[in-house]
Motif scaffolding. Structure first.
Motif, short mmCIF file in Angstrom:
data_model
loop_
_atom_site.label_atom_id
_atom_site.label_comp_id
_atom_site.label_asym_id
_atom_site.label_seq_id
_atom_site.Cartn_x
_atom_site.Cartn_y
_atom_site.Cartn_z
N ILE A 55 0.67 -1.27 0.08
CA ILE A 55 -0.07 0.05 -0.03
C ILE A 55 0.99 1.36 0.07
O ILE A 55 0.48 2.20 -0.72
CB ILE A 55 -1.03 0.00 1.28
N TRP A 56 1.77 1.05 0.88
CA TRP A 56 2.73 2.71 1.16
C TRP A 56 3.76 2.70 0.42
O TRP A 56 4.40 3.80 -0.05
CB TRP A 56 2.78 2.95 2.74
N LEU A 57 4.67 1.51 0.35
CA LEU A 57 6.11 1.70 -0.32
C LEU A 57 6.14 1.08 -1.54
O LEU A 57 6.98 1.25 -2.24
CB LEU A 57 6.87 0.97 0.85
N GLY A 58 5.17 0.26 -2.03
CA GLY A 58 4.90 -0.42 -3.21
C GLY A 58 5.13 0.68 -4.41
O GLY A 58 5.77 0.60 -5.31
N PRO A 59 4.42 1.77 -4.33
CA PRO A 59 4.75 2.65 -5.49
C PRO A 59 6.02 3.57 -5.55
O PRO A 59 6.05 4.20 -6.41
CB PRO A 59 3.60 3.70 -5.15
N CYS A 60 6.77 3.43 -4.44
CA CYS A 60 8.08 4.24 -4.30
C CYS A 60 8.99 3.82 -5.41
O CYS A 60 9.09 2.60 -5.38
CB CYS A 60 8.53 4.15 -3.02
N ARG A 61 9.94 4.60 -5.78
CA ARG A 61 11.08 4.21 -6.78
C ARG A 61 12.35 4.88 -6.02
O ARG A 61 12.31 6.01 -5.76
CB ARG A 61 10.79 4.42 -8.16
N PRO A 62 13.55 4.17 -6.44
CA PRO A 62 14.81 4.70 -6.21
C PRO A 62 14.97 5.99 -7.11
O PRO A 62 14.45 6.29 -8.16
CB PRO A 62 15.77 3.81 -6.41
N VAL A 63 15.59 7.21 -6.70
CA VAL A 63 15.75 8.29 -7.21
C VAL A 63 17.26 8.50 -7.49
O VAL A 63 17.84 8.38 -8.58
CB VAL A 63 15.33 9.62 -6.55
N ALA A 64 18.07 8.50 -6.49
CA ALA A 64 19.54 8.86 -6.46
C ALA A 64 20.14 8.42 -5.23
O ALA A 64 19.40 8.57 -4.14
CB ALA A 64 19.88 10.04 -7.07
N VAL A 65 21.49 8.42 -4.92
CA VAL A 65 22.22 8.58 -3.79
C VAL A 65 23.05 9.77 -4.00
O VAL A 65 23.86 10.15 -4.66
CB VAL A 65 23.26 7.23 -3.62
N ARG A 66 22.69 10.57 -2.92
CA ARG A 66 23.54 11.77 -2.74
C ARG A 66 25.05 11.78 -2.22
O ARG A 66 25.31 10.75 -1.23
CB ARG A 66 22.74 12.77 -1.66
N LYS A 67 25.80 12.10 -2.92
CA LYS A 67 27.06 11.99 -2.63
C LYS A 67 27.68 12.52 -1.54
O LYS A 67 28.52 11.88 -0.86
CB LYS A 67 28.06 12.33 -4.10
N ALA A 68 27.16 13.60 -1.10
CA ALA A 68 27.95 14.23 0.00
C ALA A 68 27.59 13.61 1.34
O ALA A 68 28.40 13.46 2.09
CB ALA A 68 27.15 15.65 0.28
N ALA A 76 8.32 8.95 -4.26
CA ALA A 76 6.89 8.45 -3.87
C ALA A 76 5.64 9.36 -4.55
O ALA A 76 5.98 10.66 -4.76
CB ALA A 76 6.82 8.77 -2.41
N PRO A 77 4.70 8.96 -4.55
CA PRO A 77 3.48 9.97 -5.02
C PRO A 77 3.67 11.28 -4.13
O PRO A 77 3.77 11.11 -2.87
CB PRO A 77 2.22 9.19 -4.80
#
Length: 111
Positions: A55-68, A76-77
């Motif tokens: 329900i809550w995390l299924g729609p989520c997708r990785p975006v990036a890893v912040r190098k800093a 997420a929606p």
């Protein structure tokens, strides 16, 4: 966390998204963010159960890893971003052993 907060933190991989200040495209599955998210998603599913995860995390997708600081950006929606940060970010961070930030995800239109 807003786009401006991410940009101010020196996150160069987020800087290229300036044309879409509140939207982040999903990272490729074979990217560092994709590999980290798959691992974290498996741990989150085990921790909270299939139904809540779907329900809550299924729609989520990785975006990036912040190098800093190695933070994992997870898209997420838009209407769920604050709720996810409030309720799931602490568990995500504990399981991932790194900072996790939920941001608004731009979904691609299925054509």
């Amino acid at each position: 966390m807003s786009y401006r907060d991410l940009q101010a933190s020196g996150a160069s991989e987020f800087a290229r998204l300036e044309a879409q200040p509140k939207r982040y495209p999903a990272a490729p599955d074979d990217s560092e963010a994709g590999v980290l998210w798959r691992s974290l998603a498996g741990e989150m599913r085990a921790a909270i159960g299939d139904d809540l995860f779907d329900i809550w995390l299924g729609p989520c997708r990785p975006v990036a890893v912040r190098k800093a600081d190695g933070a994992l950006g997870v898209g997420a929606p838009g209407e769920n971003v604050s709720w996810l940060n409030d309720r799931f970010r602490p568990l995500c961070e504990r399981l991932a052993e790194r900072h996790v930030v939920f941001v608004e995800l731009q979904y691609e239109d299925a054509a």
